[in-house]
Design a protein around this motif. Structure first.
Motif, mmCIF file in Angstrom:
data_model
loop_
_atom_site.group_PDB
_atom_site.id
_atom_site.type_symbol
_atom_site.label_atom_id
_atom_site.label_comp_id
_atom_site.label_asym_id
_atom_site.label_seq_id
_atom_site.Cartn_x
_atom_site.Cartn_y
_atom_site.Cartn_z
ATOM 1 N N SER A 1 16.342 -12.197 8.882
ATOM 2 C CA SER A 1 15.991 -11.759 7.540
ATOM 3 C C SER A 1 14.566 -11.203 7.537
ATOM 4 O O SER A 1 13.709 -11.635 8.311
ATOM 5 C CB SER A 1 16.071 -12.932 6.558
ATOM 6 O OG SER A 1 17.367 -13.463 6.507
ATOM 7 N N THR B 1 16.714 -5.371 4.787
ATOM 8 C CA THR B 1 16.327 -6.775 4.727
ATOM 9 C C THR B 1 16.904 -7.598 5.878
ATOM 10 O O THR B 1 16.579 -8.771 6.013
ATOM 11 C CB THR B 1 16.785 -7.404 3.402
ATOM 12 O OG1 THR B 1 18.218 -7.335 3.317
ATOM 13 C CG2 THR B 1 16.180 -6.682 2.213
ATOM 14 N N ARG C 1 14.648 -7.978 -4.491
ATOM 15 C CA ARG C 1 14.471 -9.289 -3.887
ATOM 16 C C ARG C 1 15.046 -9.261 -2.471
ATOM 17 O O ARG C 1 15.330 -8.184 -1.947
ATOM 18 C CB ARG C 1 15.137 -10.360 -4.760
ATOM 19 C CG ARG C 1 14.524 -10.451 -6.162
ATOM 20 C CD ARG C 1 15.395 -11.254 -7.120
ATOM 21 N NE ARG C 1 15.368 -12.678 -6.794
ATOM 22 C CZ ARG C 1 16.327 -13.525 -7.148
ATOM 23 N NH1 ARG C 1 17.412 -13.094 -7.795
ATOM 24 N NH2 ARG C 1 16.216 -14.805 -6.867
ATOM 25 N N SER C 2 15.261 -10.415 -1.865
ATOM 26 C CA SER C 2 15.549 -10.473 -0.432
ATOM 27 C C SER C 2 16.962 -10.959 -0.144
ATOM 28 O O SER C 2 17.682 -11.432 -1.023
ATOM 29 C CB SER C 2 14.545 -11.412 0.261
ATOM 30 O OG SER C 2 13.237 -10.888 0.210
ATOM 31 N N LYS D 1 6.909 -11.316 8.347
ATOM 32 C CA LYS D 1 7.796 -11.937 7.370
ATOM 33 C C LYS D 1 9.249 -11.919 7.849
ATOM 34 O O LYS D 1 10.166 -11.603 7.098
ATOM 35 C CB LYS D 1 7.662 -11.235 6.013
ATOM 36 C CG LYS D 1 6.290 -11.397 5.357
ATOM 37 C CD LYS D 1 6.229 -10.700 4.010
ATOM 38 C CE LYS D 1 4.852 -10.840 3.379
ATOM 39 N NZ LYS D 1 4.560 -12.231 2.994
ATOM 40 N N THR E 1 8.471 -6.235 1.901
ATOM 41 C CA THR E 1 8.943 -5.159 1.008
ATOM 42 C C THR E 1 8.640 -3.771 1.545
ATOM 43 O O THR E 1 9.123 -2.784 0.991
ATOM 44 C CB THR E 1 8.314 -5.318 -0.385
ATOM 45 O OG1 THR E 1 6.884 -5.332 -0.266
ATOM 46 C CG2 THR E 1 8.769 -6.619 -1.033
ATOM 47 N N TRP F 1 4.720 -17.698 2.813
ATOM 48 C CA TRP F 1 5.755 -16.743 3.178
ATOM 49 C C TRP F 1 5.197 -15.554 3.971
ATOM 50 O O TRP F 1 5.544 -14.398 3.758
ATOM 51 C CB TRP F 1 6.527 -16.274 1.945
ATOM 52 C CG TRP F 1 7.293 -17.410 1.358
ATOM 53 C CD1 TRP F 1 6.854 -18.264 0.392
ATOM 54 C CD2 TRP F 1 8.585 -17.873 1.758
ATOM 55 N NE1 TRP F 1 7.808 -19.236 0.154
ATOM 56 C CE2 TRP F 1 8.880 -19.019 0.961
ATOM 57 C CE3 TRP F 1 9.519 -17.439 2.687
ATOM 58 C CZ2 TRP F 1 10.067 -19.721 1.088
ATOM 59 C CZ3 TRP F 1 10.702 -18.138 2.805
ATOM 60 C CH2 TRP F 1 10.970 -19.263 2.012
ATOM 61 N N TRP G 1 11.605 -10.385 4.665
ATOM 62 C CA TRP G 1 11.180 -10.375 3.267
ATOM 63 C C TRP G 1 9.914 -9.548 3.066
ATOM 64 O O TRP G 1 9.190 -9.710 2.095
ATOM 65 C CB TRP G 1 11.024 -11.798 2.738
ATOM 66 C CG TRP G 1 10.143 -12.737 3.510
ATOM 67 C CD1 TRP G 1 8.817 -12.959 3.306
ATOM 68 C CD2 TRP G 1 10.531 -13.606 4.570
ATOM 69 N NE1 TRP G 1 8.347 -13.895 4.174
ATOM 70 C CE2 TRP G 1 9.384 -14.330 4.958
ATOM 71 C CE3 TRP G 1 11.735 -13.860 5.228
ATOM 72 C CZ2 TRP G 1 9.402 -15.284 5.984
ATOM 73 C CZ3 TRP G 1 11.751 -14.800 6.243
ATOM 74 C CH2 TRP G 1 10.612 -15.497 6.623
ATOM 75 N N TRP H 1 19.027 -13.394 3.021
ATOM 76 C CA TRP H 1 18.674 -14.487 3.921
ATOM 77 C C TRP H 1 19.868 -14.875 4.797
ATOM 78 O O TRP H 1 21.007 -14.645 4.441
ATOM 79 C CB TRP H 1 18.260 -15.736 3.115
ATOM 80 C CG TRP H 1 17.274 -15.479 2.032
ATOM 81 C CD1 TRP H 1 17.525 -15.281 0.704
ATOM 82 C CD2 TRP H 1 15.859 -15.356 2.181
ATOM 83 N NE1 TRP H 1 16.368 -15.064 0.011
ATOM 84 C CE2 TRP H 1 15.314 -15.109 0.899
ATOM 85 C CE3 TRP H 1 14.988 -15.452 3.275
ATOM 86 C CZ2 TRP H 1 13.956 -14.945 0.684
ATOM 87 C CZ3 TRP H 1 13.636 -15.289 3.058
ATOM 88 C CH2 TRP H 1 13.122 -15.041 1.767
ATOM 89 N N ARG I 1 16.956 -2.637 1.216
ATOM 90 C CA ARG I 1 15.945 -3.321 0.415
ATOM 91 C C ARG I 1 16.233 -3.184 -1.071
ATOM 92 O O ARG I 1 16.555 -2.102 -1.557
ATOM 93 C CB ARG I 1 14.565 -2.729 0.732
ATOM 94 C CG ARG I 1 13.432 -3.145 -0.190
ATOM 95 C CD ARG I 1 13.114 -4.622 -0.086
ATOM 96 N NE ARG I 1 12.808 -5.028 1.277
ATOM 97 C CZ ARG I 1 12.791 -6.302 1.679
ATOM 98 N NH1 ARG I 1 13.114 -7.258 0.833
ATOM 99 N NH2 ARG I 1 12.493 -6.592 2.923
#
Length: 667
Positions: free
Chosen positions: A129, A138, A163-164, A103, A133, A68, A131, A166, A160
């Protein structure tokens, strides 16, 4: 299959040409991108610009192989001829806007259909997207106002969380606002939900966060609690009646990954978030994961929707279609053969685009070395999508005879005829879209092209095969009627493919003729899907395959080549009315039984070998919608699997019947 009939000389010739078969291939289309240096490309997106050009992008790295991280900046390629050729357009460098590209992925792309805020219709939005942090949002959005040549930072949404998010997907609501749907892992109590945000200024600022679909469980903790319903990968269409349709995948369900549909009148209210939606299935085959979707307005009340997922259990050369706004589905040919290879992301999240009556698909295909980004198209004629580069039989409506290269001629100038349908390569024709509705039609036996001699406009002039010379005499237009048959009109002479004197006899010569109501001037184009895979009915995801250990039931995604499970279905070696199975990647080797065990064997010419390698395909013993494979020469013995190997045996119990039933997937 039927035995060849007619004149003795043609029977003799058929024995000669059967060893000269030109094999049907997967539909590969045009290769756009990919190399050993960038072998993990996937996740394609494409839009039509306001000048008619196409703009495509994709991810250049597969994050599952890079832990990732390590993503590459997005590139954009453009086509000015509806996908036949592609050229580099631009590259977007996120670091220029202070955003790490390490990312970034799972993009969405959208062309504003109307002025929104200070941005005119035709403005392109590209969203991705994030990911990482370290970034506050996001999802990032860039815009292009010069047909994709340059990109500027536009806006951000989805702050943010722990988690993410998508898979951003844009649309315009009934009240004229820009809406962005996405898959959201950030919300407490949800493994993942589908949500949206709204913008009143063309995507600069966002608010109005709303959950569309998801399962809430109080106290649910990521990585600790058992996975619950995880809807994601939303794709949205505006339908002809002004309403909206959303399709998405459903992970952690009883049919894991199944694609379902829900509707909205305004693009904002999508009903009860706890409802999973309408499954995309024809009752036998079902769509799974990462949907791609498009709508062709064919003049009917609803138009025709096309949909495919990356793990559909139908043929890799077919997709799903609906004419009632997604409430019911059936199968139809797809522009590309999209074969999954989970390990490298092959066919992961391709994309459809409708341009008039043409369906364009961009997807990726693992060629054994790297993922090729490929593009191909099909044109909708009534209920049939005619695929450029696909193989067809041309079946005459008057008599069900087929257009044929007589006696397997390799000579230029040979006049084409009608002949009994026999599934030889002399009756296999590859058609290629040349633009503006015209096709060239190539004999898969001789490699020569269907030609109106000298481009004649005289009724009765012969139709022959000739070298590819680019002349209009080798260009043909398809015209449909209410019976879903075709008239085939020559571009040069403006006359129609017909038989001499409109006879419907075997061995009738083919000519061009003036328009008439004769059925000899009407044709069905029937797709040839020569390669099959046979999936076990009771151990899903396993296929009849050959290996160093013999003939086995093998999982779909292993270190073995996918081609080990692909079989060319050919006329039976001992009886042409039956079938034999020739290995795709070991040509000349056939599936046979010996002492009750299945194995690969060359065609030795011996009668016993030919009989052992000849089979009869019947309705499935455990499920009549599937198939079972019966031995030709040992009565009441069927192919079955047991302990991972393939045998023939009699069938007595329910377990026997289940082990001897397979899903035949043609491609």
């Amino acid at each position: 299959m039927r035995k060849k009939g007619g004149f003795l000389f043609c029977i003799i010739v058929s024995l000669i040409i059967s060893s000269m078969k030109v094999n049907a291939k997967d539909i590969a289309g045009t290769s756009i991108y990919g190399s050993q240096a960038e072998k993990n490309c996937f996740y394609e997106r494409v839009v039509e610009l306001d000048n008619g050009d196409l703009l495509a992008t994709w991810m250049r790295e597969f994050p599952l192989l890079t832990d990732w991280g390590g993503m590459k900046s997005p590139v954009f390629y453009k086509s000015t001829d509806q996908g036949k050729t592609w050229n580099y357009c631009s590259e977007l460098i996120p670091e220029k806007d202070g955003i790490s590209g390490d990312k970034l992925g799972m993009p969405g792309m959208f062309v504003l259909p109307q002025d929104m805020g200070q941005y005119p219709a035709g403005t392109i939005l590209y969203a991705t997207s994030d990911w990482n942090t370290d970034n506050a949002y996001t999802i990032h959005i860039w815009r292009s106002t010069d047909q994709g040549k340059t990109w500027q930072m536009h806006g951000e949404l989805a702050p943010r969380g722990s988690r993410s998010t998508w898979e951003p997907e844009f649309a315009v609501t009934e009240d004229g606002r820009l809406i962005c749907f996405y898959s959201d892992e950030r919300q407490s109590g949800y493994d993942q939900c589908i949500a949206y945000e709204l913008s009143n200024d063309g995507g600069i600022t966002w608010d109005g966060y709303t959950i569309v679909a998801g399962e809430y469980e109080e106290g649910w903790i990521a990585g600790v609690s058992e996975g619950n319903w995880r809807p994601g990968m939303p794709r949205v269409l505006k339908l002809k009646d002004g309403s909206y349709l959303m399709v998405y995948e459903n992970i952690h369900t009883s049919e894991n990954g199944i694609i379902t549909v829900r509707h909205s009148q305004d693009g904002i209210d999508w009903g009860n978030p706890l409802e999973m939606g309408i499954p995309v299935t024809d009752g036998i085959y079902t769509a799974f994961q990462c949907p791609e979707i498009a709508l062709i307005d064919d003049g009917t009340a609803n138009g025709r929707i096309f949909l495919r997922g990356m793990n559909d259990n139908c043929s890799a050369s077919q997709c799903f279609t609906s004419t009632d706004n997604g409430y019911t589905w059936s199968l139809i040919d797809a522009p590309l053969t999209a074969v999954r290879n989970e390990a490298v992301g092959s066919s992961w999240s391709g994309t459809f685009l409708a341009c008039g009556n043409k369906l364009i698909e961009i997807n990726n295909y693992y060629n054994g070395t790297y993922n090729e980004i490929r593009c191909n198209s099909g044109i909708l004629y009534g209920n049939q999508l005619i695929i450029s580069g696909a193989d067809y039989e041309f079946v005459n409506v008057a008599n069900q005879l087929c257009m044929d290269d007589p006696a397997g001629s390799m000579e230029m100038g040979t006049q084409m005829i009608l002949w009994n349908r026999n599934q030889e390569r002399t009756q296999s024709w590859c058609i290629e879209d040349m633009g503006f509705g015209a096709y060239k039609i190539k004999s898969n036996h001789s490699g020569l092209f269907l030609d109106n001699e000298n481009g004649s406009s005289h009724s009765g002039s012969i139709v022959r095969q000739w070298e590819d010379n680019g002349a209009e005499a080798e260009r043909w237009l398809l015209e449909t009627d209410s019976s879903n048959s075709f008239r085939i009109k020559n571009v040069a002479g403006s006359l129609y493919l017909d038989t001499e004197n409109a006879t419907d006899d075997v061995h009738a010569n083919l000519v061009v003729a003036s328009y008439s109501d004769s059925n000899t001037q009407k044709w069905h184009l029937e797709r040839i899907l020569e390669v099959s895979r046979f999936e076990s009915n009771n151990i899903r995801g396993t296929y009849i395959s050959h290996s160093d250990d013999g003939i086995i039931i093998d999982k779909e995604f292993t270190s073995s080549p996918l081609e080990d499970s692909e079989w060319r279905v050919v006329p039976g070696l001992a009886d042409a009315s039956c079938v034999s199975f020739e290995s795709v990647n070991r040509p000349g080797y056939y599936l046979r039984h010996r002492n009750g065990v299945l194995e690969l064997s060359t065609n030795t010419g011996e009668a016993l070998m030919a009989a052992d390698a000849t089979w009869i395909i019947e309705d499935g013993l455990a499920d009549r919608t599937l198939v079972s494979i019966r031995s030709y020469n040992i009565e009441d013995n069927y192919v079955r699997h047991k302990d991972g190997k393939l045998y023939i045996s009699t069938v007595v119990s329910d377990i026997d019947r289940a082990d001897a039933t397979f899903r035949q997937l043609k491609q």
